[in-house]
Design a protein around this motif. Structure first.
Motif, PDB file in Angstrom:
ATOM      1  N   ASN A  62      43.075  48.887  29.671  1.00 43.65           N
ATOM      2  CA  ASN A  62      43.102  49.491  28.395  1.00 43.65           C
ATOM      3  C   ASN A  62      44.043  48.887  27.475  1.00 43.65           C
ATOM      4  N   LEU A  63      45.169  48.261  28.036  1.00 34.33           N
ATOM      5  CA  LEU A  63      46.267  47.785  27.227  1.00 34.33           C
ATOM      6  C   LEU A  63      45.830  46.394  26.571  1.00 34.33           C
ATOM      7  N   ILE A  64      45.135  45.618  27.342  1.00 38.05           N
ATOM      8  CA  ILE A  64      44.670  44.588  27.233  1.00 38.05           C
ATOM      9  C   ILE A  64      43.558  44.515  26.302  1.00 38.05           C
ATOM     10  N   GLY A  65      42.785  45.473  26.287  1.00 37.47           N
ATOM     11  CA  GLY A  65      41.658  45.802  25.479  1.00 37.47           C
ATOM     12  C   GLY A  65      40.321  45.239  25.887  1.00 37.47           C
ATOM     13  N   ILE A  66      39.990  45.269  27.183  1.00 34.56           N
ATOM     14  CA  ILE A  66      38.763  44.945  27.672  1.00 34.56           C
ATOM     15  C   ILE A  66      38.114  46.083  28.401  1.00 34.56           C
ATOM     16  N   PRO A  67      36.501  45.886  28.464  1.00 37.99           N
ATOM     17  CA  PRO A  67      35.994  46.905  29.076  1.00 37.99           C
ATOM     18  C   PRO A  67      36.387  46.884  30.395  1.00 37.99           C
ATOM     19  N   TYR A  68      36.260  48.179  31.236  1.00 37.27           N
ATOM     20  CA  TYR A  68      36.731  48.261  32.698  1.00 37.27           C
ATOM     21  C   TYR A  68      35.535  49.209  33.481  1.00 37.27           C
ATOM     22  N   TYR A  69      35.318  48.553  34.662  1.00 38.32           N
ATOM     23  CA  TYR A  69      34.421  49.323  35.614  1.00 38.32           C
ATOM     24  C   TYR A  69      34.934  49.464  36.813  1.00 38.32           C
ATOM     25  N   VAL A  70      34.427  50.315  37.718  1.00 39.66           N
ATOM     26  CA  VAL A  70      34.636  50.460  39.121  1.00 39.66           C
ATOM     27  C   VAL A  70      33.361  50.314  39.681  1.00 39.66           C
ATOM     28  N   TRP A  71      33.485  49.418  40.749  1.00 43.39           N
ATOM     29  CA  TRP A  71      32.097  48.786  41.465  1.00 43.39           C
ATOM     30  C   TRP A  71      32.306  49.361  42.940  1.00 43.39           C
ATOM     31  N   ASP A  72      31.355  50.327  43.562  1.00 39.42           N
ATOM     32  CA  ASP A  72      31.385  50.441  44.812  1.00 39.42           C
ATOM     33  C   ASP A  72      31.041  49.564  45.764  1.00 39.42           C
ATOM     34  N   PHE A  73      31.932  48.692  46.624  1.00 37.09           N
ATOM     35  CA  PHE A  73      31.419  47.907  47.222  1.00 37.09           C
ATOM     36  C   PHE A  73      31.987  48.221  48.700  1.00 37.09           C
ATOM     37  N   SER A  74      31.875  49.516  49.067  1.00 40.66           N
ATOM     38  CA  SER A  74      32.459  50.269  50.233  1.00 40.66           C
ATOM     39  C   SER A  74      31.613  49.824  51.539  1.00 40.66           C
TER      40      SER A  74
END
Length: 379
Positions: A62-74
């Motif tokens: 958020n601070l850098i200003g880029i989109p962010y996602y969490v991918w489930d590789f469990s």
């Protein structure tokens, strides 16, 4: 370029992502969820993939200003890293789960998905450098800061994977510079401790964790001549070079400590002996790969350096690829014996600062054989 920044939640990956943005790339951050039960991962300074790490990564993105996602590789992590770890210990070998995670998750599963989604490269916070040879081939090299160099754990990468990799921290002179840069950027992870230990063993009790999955069965501890001198609760709990935790009922003739020399899972036996018997004169493995372009004539002996642990010093050696009992194998003969080598460890071969390739150690030859015969450990 369109770049996918793998963000662990630590300071290195956050600064690497920020530098990729500064370089003009179109960057998207992603955090890998490696467990569906967060309580099974180590937390605080010992973890690297927990919920708190995911939140740290999101704040940085958020601070850098880029989109962010969490991918489930469990599921992939369980199969390729956790299950492999159990299987290797069950077979009497000593695996490196971080090496396997880089090979199977960060630069295989993640990179494959990134390419499928149209990304050109995956950016990570590893301390390593990519350089072009005089002929134009891409090579993996040690980082400028040898104290933080992580080229060893990247030795499993292939030429195709290197072509889609980016390591913005490789030329950074020290970790202190990275932390100072993170603080200047306002990143909350600037002073966050480095992660260490095995992330999927919450309390750090590897022996207890393995006992629950492999089972504990009493067995014999033998000396090099085959005499029973003690007992144990399960061979899987021991690794070559271990000194502590041995229940020995018969003292050594010279009164000196004894160390684990060999683990025999099929017979549930552990072999111990003097420290000097840990000296290894040759290592070999048939599961090998090249980090970039291989040598033109790898079957001829060549001079190199070999490193058998992430933080070990490189050792001068001679090496070649040859036909072995289990097929083609990579053989390394160090100029001085290696200490406490265990089957299952990864040997990374260097030409100067360049990573040439790696192999999983299947076979070792002792520099101090019993009698006149050499001892092949792990055979």
């Amino acid at each position: 370029m369109k770049v996918l920044a793998a963000m662990s939640g630590g300071v290195d990956s956050a600064v690497a992502a920020a530098r990729a943005v500064d370089a003009g790339h179109d960057v998207v951050g992603v955090h890998l969820a490696l467990s569906r039960m967060p309580g099974t991962l180590r937390t605080g300074s010992r973890g690297c993939c927990t919920i708190e790490d995911s939140m740290d990564a999101q704040r940085a993105a958020n601070l850098i200003g880029i989109p962010y996602y969490v991918w489930d590789f469990s599921e992939r992590f369980k199969l390729d890293v956790v299950d492999d770890f159990v299987a290797e210990y069950s077979a009497g070998r000593t695996p490196n789960p971080c090496m396997r995670c880089n090979e199977k998750i960060k630069f295989a599963a993640l990179l494959e998905k990134a390419i499928d989604l149209g990304f050109d490269a995956v950016c990570t916070g590893h301390y390593a450098r990519l350089e072009r040879s005089t002929g134009g081939a891409l090579e993996l090299h040690r980082a400028s800061d040898e104290a933080k160099d992580q080229s060893y754990v990247l030795g499993v990468l292939t030429a195709e994977q290197l072509a889609h990799s980016m390591f913005p921290l490789g030329d950074t002179p020290s970790k202190a510079v990275v932390r100072a840069e993170a603080a200047a950027r306002g990143l909350s992870v600037a002073a966050k401790p480095d992660s260490h230990d095995i992330c999927f063993i919450p309390d750090g009790d590897t022996r207890g964790w393995l006992a629950e999955r492999v089972g504990a069965e009493n067995g014999a501890i033998l000396d090099r001549e085959g005499r029973v001198i003690g007992d144990h609760d399960g061979a899987h709990a021991f690794t070559v070079g271990q000194r502590r935790g041995l229940r020995l009922g018969v003292p050594a003739d010279d009164g000196k400590p004894r160390f684990v020399l060999e683990v025999r899972p099929k017979t549930n036996e552990v072999v111990v002996g003097p420290k000097e018997a840990l000296a290894i004169a040759q290592i070999a493995g048939h599961r090998f790969s090249w980090a970039g372009r291989p040598l033109d004539e790898p079957t001829h002996w060549f001079d190199c350096d070999v490193q058998i642990r992430a933080h070990a010093d490189p050792v001068p050696a001679r090496a070649r690829v040859q036909d072995g009992r289990d097929g083609t194998e990579f053989v390394v003969v160090p100029t001085e014996p290696l200490d406490g080598v265990a089957p299952g460890q990864t040997a990374v071969v260097y030409l100067g600062t360049r990573v040439l390739g790696q192999f999983t150690i299947d076979r070792t030859v002792s520099a101090v054989p019993v009698g006149a015969a050499s001892t092949a450990v792990g055979s």
